[in-house]
Design a protein around this motif. Structure first.
Motif, PDB file in Angstrom:
ATOM      1  N   THR A 146       0.848  -1.204   0.000  1.00  0.00           N
ATOM      2  CA  THR A 146       0.000   0.000   0.000  1.00  0.00           C
ATOM      3  C   THR A 146       0.874   1.241   0.000  1.00  0.00           C
ATOM      4  OG1 THR A 146      -0.158  -0.089   2.408  1.00  0.00           O
ATOM      5  CG2 THR A 146      -2.072  -0.862   1.180  1.00  0.00           C
ATOM      6  N   THR A 147       0.333   2.278  -0.632  1.00  0.00           N
ATOM      7  CA  THR A 147       1.017   3.565  -0.642  1.00  0.00           C
ATOM      8  C   THR A 147      -0.046   4.635  -0.805  1.00  0.00           C
ATOM      9  OG1 THR A 147       2.844   4.818  -1.586  1.00  0.00           O
ATOM     10  CG2 THR A 147       1.464   3.583  -3.145  1.00  0.00           C
ATOM     11  N   PHE A 148       0.379   5.903  -0.710  1.00  0.00           N
ATOM     12  CA  PHE A 148      -0.616   6.964  -0.853  1.00  0.00           C
ATOM     13  C   PHE A 148      -0.083   8.071  -1.756  1.00  0.00           C
ATOM     14  CE2 PHE A 148       1.006  10.598   1.564  1.00  0.00           C
ATOM     15  CZ  PHE A 148       2.057  10.030   2.260  1.00  0.00           C
ATOM     16  N   THR A 149      -1.012   8.873  -2.225  1.00  0.00           N
ATOM     17  CA  THR A 149      -0.640  10.079  -2.959  1.00  0.00           C
ATOM     18  C   THR A 149      -1.585  11.182  -2.517  1.00  0.00           C
ATOM     19  OG1 THR A 149      -0.158  10.948  -5.165  1.00  0.00           O
ATOM     20  CG2 THR A 149      -2.159   9.675  -4.960  1.00  0.00           C
ATOM     21  N   TYR A 150      -1.145  12.420  -2.641  1.00  0.00           N
ATOM     22  CA  TYR A 150      -2.026  13.514  -2.252  1.00  0.00           C
ATOM     23  C   TYR A 150      -3.057  13.775  -3.341  1.00  0.00           C
ATOM     24  CZ  TYR A 150       1.337  14.245   1.461  1.00  0.00           C
ATOM     25  OH  TYR A 150       2.144  14.054   2.546  1.00  0.00           O
ATOM     26  N   GLU A 151      -4.303  13.972  -2.892  1.00  0.00           N
ATOM     27  CA  GLU A 151      -5.435  14.174  -3.807  1.00  0.00           C
ATOM     28  C   GLU A 151      -5.149  15.313  -4.807  1.00  0.00           C
ATOM     29  OE1 GLU A 151      -8.623  12.420  -3.802  1.00  0.00           O
ATOM     30  OE2 GLU A 151      -8.624  13.534  -5.691  1.00  0.00           O
ATOM     31  N   HIS A 152      -4.668  16.444  -4.322  1.00  0.00           N
ATOM     32  CA  HIS A 152      -4.483  17.606  -5.204  1.00  0.00           C
ATOM     33  C   HIS A 152      -3.386  17.361  -6.249  1.00  0.00           C
ATOM     34  CE1 HIS A 152      -1.207  18.273  -2.307  1.00  0.00           C
ATOM     35  NE2 HIS A 152      -0.603  18.881  -3.289  1.00  0.00           N
ATOM     36  N   ALA A 153      -2.463  16.386  -5.937  1.00  0.00           N
ATOM     37  CA  ALA A 153      -1.333  16.141  -6.843  1.00  0.00           C
ATOM     38  C   ALA A 153      -1.674  15.121  -7.924  1.00  0.00           C
ATOM     39  CB  ALA A 153      -0.130  15.657  -6.041  1.00  0.00           C
ATOM     40  N   ARG A 154      -2.846  14.469  -7.822  1.00  0.00           N
ATOM     41  CA  ARG A 154      -3.155  13.380  -8.756  1.00  0.00           C
ATOM     42  C   ARG A 154      -3.132  13.783 -10.229  1.00  0.00           C
ATOM     43  NH1 ARG A 154      -8.238  10.217  -6.435  1.00  0.00           N
ATOM     44  NH2 ARG A 154      -7.800   8.694  -8.040  1.00  0.00           N
ATOM     45  N   PRO A 155      -3.530  15.017 -10.566  1.00  0.00           N
ATOM     46  CA  PRO A 155      -3.465  15.380 -12.001  1.00  0.00           C
ATOM     47  C   PRO A 155      -2.062  15.725 -12.488  1.00  0.00           C
ATOM     48  CG  PRO A 155      -5.030  16.782 -10.770  1.00  0.00           C
ATOM     49  CD  PRO A 155      -4.201  16.039  -9.759  1.00  0.00           C
ATOM     50  N   LEU A 156      -1.103  15.798 -11.586  1.00  0.00           N
ATOM     51  CA  LEU A 156       0.244  16.216 -12.001  1.00  0.00           C
ATOM     52  C   LEU A 156       0.967  15.085 -12.734  1.00  0.00           C
ATOM     53  CD1 LEU A 156       1.373  18.177  -8.802  1.00  0.00           C
ATOM     54  CD2 LEU A 156       0.348  19.061 -10.912  1.00  0.00           C
ATOM     55  N   PRO A 157       1.841  15.434 -13.691  1.00  0.00           N
ATOM     56  CA  PRO A 157       2.489  14.392 -14.516  1.00  0.00           C
ATOM     57  C   PRO A 157       3.206  13.315 -13.696  1.00  0.00           C
ATOM     58  CG  PRO A 157       2.917  16.563 -15.417  1.00  0.00           C
ATOM     59  CD  PRO A 157       2.179  16.793 -14.137  1.00  0.00           C
ATOM     60  N   ALA A 158       3.903  13.713 -12.631  1.00  0.00           N
ATOM     61  CA  ALA A 158       4.661  12.704 -11.868  1.00  0.00           C
ATOM     62  C   ALA A 158       3.715  11.725 -11.178  1.00  0.00           C
ATOM     63  CB  ALA A 158       5.552  13.384 -10.838  1.00  0.00           C
ATOM     64  N   ALA A 159       2.557  12.225 -10.711  1.00  0.00           N
ATOM     65  CA  ALA A 159       1.597  11.352 -10.033  1.00  0.00           C
ATOM     66  C   ALA A 159       0.913  10.440 -11.043  1.00  0.00           C
ATOM     67  CB  ALA A 159       0.578  12.198  -9.274  1.00  0.00           C
ATOM     68  N   ILE A 160       0.607  10.984 -12.206  1.00  0.00           N
ATOM     69  CA  ILE A 160      -0.017  10.164 -13.264  1.00  0.00           C
ATOM     70  C   ILE A 160       0.959   9.063 -13.691  1.00  0.00           C
ATOM     71  CG2 ILE A 160      -0.802  10.183 -15.675  1.00  0.00           C
ATOM     72  CD1 ILE A 160      -1.857  13.034 -15.103  1.00  0.00           C
TER      73      ILE A 160
END
Ligand SMILES: C[S@@+](CC[C@H](N)C(=O)[O-])C[C@H]1O[C@@H](n2cnc3c(N)ncnc32)[C@H](O)[C@@H]1O
Length: 210
Positions: A146-160
């Motif tokens: 399991t891991t997490f990502t920040y909601e606001h960062a999801r559209p950013l290229p690195a998160a995608i």
């Protein structure tokens, strides 16, 4: 704890790329990310990037004295904080990209669960890939990550790019509900079953250094 936030802010100023956040995760996020810890038996649980230990405490509560809990931390100051606060946890100072070798050095063949607190969105593609490859190579059959990502960062290229990479490394990736009670709000990814061919021969355990 206010002093934990100060510690994280100080380490962020020293090393923003490794620290990746300005405050420790909340108890709610810790509960969501640690559901992967098996509720029975003596599992081996590996935590990546404990920071000041919000996930560490949640893993310890779930284990309740069972199994082994190794926490891999690259920052010596965070490693000291976690060692002092959680004497039952085996704190391993090192780079998560070297996970296979670090587990071997500590007498662990494979992990039943890997819980990550790493700041994926600030990592270069090469670093994301080498750490995820090492996680896949470290999981026992039936193990989960399991891991997490920040909601606001999801559209950013690195998160995608990271979400895509998860899907190329694992057959099953489930996105949990948004944890609003975290600053900033976050989502948890639950991954299982590394795809055949992960890791590609000779690629696990390399390290993320230059
Ligand atoms: C965003 S902080 C999260 C800390 C804590 N898990 C939380 O959620 O509050 C990221 C942590 O990952 C650690 N870290 C970053 N890169 C790492 C690496 N390659 N190997 C091990 N730890 C790493 C940092 O030092 C820091 O403790």
């Amino acid at each position: 704890m206010f002093s934990d936030t100060l510690t994280v802010v100080r380490e962020f100023c020293r090393s923003p790329v490794h620290t990746g956040a300005l405050s420790p995760s909340s108890r709610r996020l810790a509960e969501a990310v640690t559901v992967v810890v098996p509720g029975t038996g003596d599992p081996v649980v590996v935590e990546l990037g404990p920071g000041t230990g919000p996930f560490t405490g949640a893993i310890q509560r779930r284990l309740d004295g069972r199994g082994r809990h190794l926490a891999v931390e690259v920052n010596p100051r965070f490693a000291e904080v976690v060692s002092a606060r959680f004497p039952e946890v085996e704190v391993v100072r090192g780079d998560a990209a070297r996970l296979v070798a670090l587990l071997e050095e500590n007498g662990v063949g494979a992990a039943d669960a890997v819980v990550s607190g790493l700041p994926w969105a600030v990592f270069a593609p090469r670093v994301q890939r080498s750490i995820l490859t090492a996680v896949a190579a470290s999981l026992a059959p039936g193990g989960a990550f399991t891991t997490f990502t920040y909601e606001h960062a999801r559209p950013l290229p690195a998160a995608i790019r990271f979400r895509r990479l998860l899907g190329t490394v694992f057959e099953e990736v489930v996105t949990g509900r948004t944890v609003w009670a975290n600053l900033p709000p976050a989502v948890v990814y639950h991954a299982r079953r590394p795809r055949p061919g992960h890791p590609p021969p000779g690629t696990a355990g390399g390290g993320t250094g230059p």
